[in-house]
Scaffold this motif. Structure first.
Motif, short mmCIF file in Angstrom:
data_model
loop_
_atom_site.label_atom_id
_atom_site.label_comp_id
_atom_site.label_asym_id
_atom_site.label_seq_id
_atom_site.Cartn_x
_atom_site.Cartn_y
_atom_site.Cartn_z
N ALA A 190 -28.23 -49.37 6.36
CA ALA A 190 -28.80 -49.00 7.65
C ALA A 190 -28.25 -49.87 8.77
N PRO A 191 -27.96 -49.29 9.92
CA PRO A 191 -27.49 -50.09 11.05
C PRO A 191 -28.63 -50.90 11.65
N LYS A 192 -28.30 -51.97 12.34
CA LYS A 192 -29.31 -52.75 13.04
C LYS A 192 -29.82 -51.96 14.24
N THR A 193 -31.10 -52.07 14.50
CA THR A 193 -31.69 -51.34 15.61
C THR A 193 -31.21 -51.91 16.94
N LYS A 194 -30.64 -51.04 17.75
CA LYS A 194 -30.13 -51.45 19.06
C LYS A 194 -30.35 -50.32 20.07
N ASP A 195 -30.46 -50.71 21.32
CA ASP A 195 -30.59 -49.74 22.40
C ASP A 195 -29.42 -49.91 23.35
N CYS A 196 -28.86 -48.79 23.77
CA CYS A 196 -27.77 -48.81 24.75
C CYS A 196 -27.58 -47.40 25.27
N ASP A 197 -26.80 -47.27 26.34
CA ASP A 197 -26.45 -45.94 26.82
C ASP A 197 -25.63 -45.24 25.75
N ASN A 198 -25.90 -43.95 25.53
CA ASN A 198 -25.19 -43.23 24.48
C ASN A 198 -24.96 -41.79 24.88
N PRO A 199 -24.02 -41.10 24.21
CA PRO A 199 -23.66 -39.74 24.59
C PRO A 199 -24.39 -38.65 23.80
N ILE A 200 -25.44 -39.02 23.07
CA ILE A 200 -26.05 -38.07 22.14
C ILE A 200 -26.56 -36.82 22.85
N ALA A 201 -27.22 -36.98 23.98
CA ALA A 201 -27.73 -35.82 24.73
C ALA A 201 -26.58 -34.92 25.18
N ARG A 202 -25.47 -35.53 25.61
CA ARG A 202 -24.31 -34.73 26.03
C ARG A 202 -23.71 -33.99 24.84
N ASN A 203 -23.66 -34.65 23.69
CA ASN A 203 -23.12 -34.01 22.49
C ASN A 203 -23.96 -32.79 22.09
N LEU A 204 -25.27 -32.94 22.14
CA LEU A 204 -26.15 -31.82 21.79
C LEU A 204 -25.99 -30.66 22.77
N ALA A 205 -25.83 -30.99 24.05
CA ALA A 205 -25.65 -29.94 25.05
C ALA A 205 -24.32 -29.22 24.84
N LEU A 206 -23.28 -29.98 24.50
CA LEU A 206 -21.97 -29.38 24.25
C LEU A 206 -22.01 -28.49 23.02
N ALA A 207 -22.67 -28.95 21.97
CA ALA A 207 -22.80 -28.13 20.76
C ALA A 207 -23.52 -26.82 21.05
N ASN A 208 -24.56 -26.89 21.86
CA ASN A 208 -25.29 -25.68 22.23
C ASN A 208 -24.40 -24.74 23.02
N GLN A 209 -23.59 -25.29 23.90
CA GLN A 209 -22.66 -24.48 24.70
C GLN A 209 -21.67 -23.74 23.81
N LEU A 210 -21.30 -24.37 22.70
CA LEU A 210 -20.35 -23.78 21.76
C LEU A 210 -21.04 -22.95 20.68
N HIS A 211 -22.37 -22.78 20.80
CA HIS A 211 -23.16 -22.02 19.83
C HIS A 211 -23.12 -22.66 18.45
N ILE A 212 -23.03 -23.99 18.42
CA ILE A 212 -23.05 -24.73 17.17
C ILE A 212 -24.47 -25.26 16.97
N SER A 213 -25.11 -24.81 15.90
CA SER A 213 -26.50 -25.20 15.68
C SER A 213 -26.70 -25.95 14.37
N GLY A 214 -25.63 -26.14 13.61
CA GLY A 214 -25.73 -26.83 12.33
C GLY A 214 -24.61 -27.82 12.15
N THR A 215 -24.77 -28.67 11.15
CA THR A 215 -23.76 -29.68 10.86
C THR A 215 -23.42 -29.64 9.37
N PRO A 216 -22.20 -30.06 9.01
CA PRO A 216 -21.12 -30.44 9.92
C PRO A 216 -20.44 -29.21 10.52
#
Length: 235
Positions: free
Chosen positions: A178-204
């Motif tokens: 497990a990674p150490k718990t840390k907080d920082c600015d991250n692109p996760i929200a942008r990644n999710l929005a981009l995936a939705n734009q591409l109609h990608i709803s599953g991984t990988p």
């Protein structure tokens, strides 16, 4: 005569295109006014009298007078092929991806983009396959699906905030470290929005250099074969 006829046909075609664009704009305006939930959907002509409405991984069809809604697959009986599958097939434009939003592995000449969730079992199955690829630069875009894996958003952020993202990512997926718990600015929200734009709803979700999207796990030999084929096609 032939030249004049050609000009006339060209002008008629341009006029028809303009009218079709105006009709689409008018329809979309009415649709959004009556059904505000469609505001972020992609609307296009589908077949005579109907438009397709694509939102995420769902495609609906609605008649141009808004009187009939079709939910489910639509098949072209002349070809036997699914119109819905054709509409939902996406090619990703490389310019849509921000390099700084990805975790990078490898330094090869071929590029492979992957949307993935650190707690997705198929993503974990894919991870050791990636190490078998050669001459590939892999960009990992974290896409935590919290509805399936409630802890994945926290893990994704902790991995992103680590000093050596690629190493910590590999440790977690392959060795359950497990990674150490840390907080920082991250692109996760942008990644999710981009995936939705591409109609990608599953991984990988694997995106190859020509923009084609493959949903789900692939073994290394299949990934490599596709990459090699695309590389040869460019030569």
């Amino acid at each position: 005569m032939h030249k004049k006829l050609g000009v006339a046909l060209a002008l008629t075609l341009l006029s028809n295109i303009a009218q079709a664009d105006q009709a689409l704009d008018h329809f979309v305006e009415i649709l959004h006014a009556r059904y505000p939930a469609t505001a972020n959907a992609t609307v296009q002509p589908a077949f005579p009298g109907f438009y397709s409405i694509v939102d995420g991984n769902q495609v609906l069809y609605i008649r141009d007078d808004l009187s009939v809604l079709i939910r489910g697959d639509v098949v072209d009986l002349a070809t036997g092929k699914s119109l819905s599958a054709k509409i939902m097939s996406v090619k990703a434009d490389p310019s849509m991806f921000k390099v700084e939003d990805a975790i990078h592995m490898g330094s090869g000449s071929e590029k492979l983009i992957i949307f993935t969730d650190p707690d997705c079992p198929f993503c974990r199955q894919l991870e050791p396959e990636l190490a078998k690829l050669h001459d590939v630069n892999i960009s990992i875009y974290e896409m935590p699906l919290v509805s399936l894996h409630p802890n994945s958003a926290r893990v994704s952020q902790d991995i992103w905030c680590s000093a050596n993202k690629a190493s910590v990512w590999d440790d977690y997926l392959q060795h359950d470290i497990a990674p150490k718990t840390k907080d920082c600015d991250n692109p996760i929200a942008r990644n999710l929005a981009l995936a939705n734009q591409l109609h990608i709803s599953g991984t990988p979700a694997l995106i190859f250099p020509d923009g084609t999207v493959h949903m789900g796990y692939l073994p290394a030999y299949e990934i490599q074969a596709r990459l090699d084929q695309l590389s040869h096609a460019k030569k």
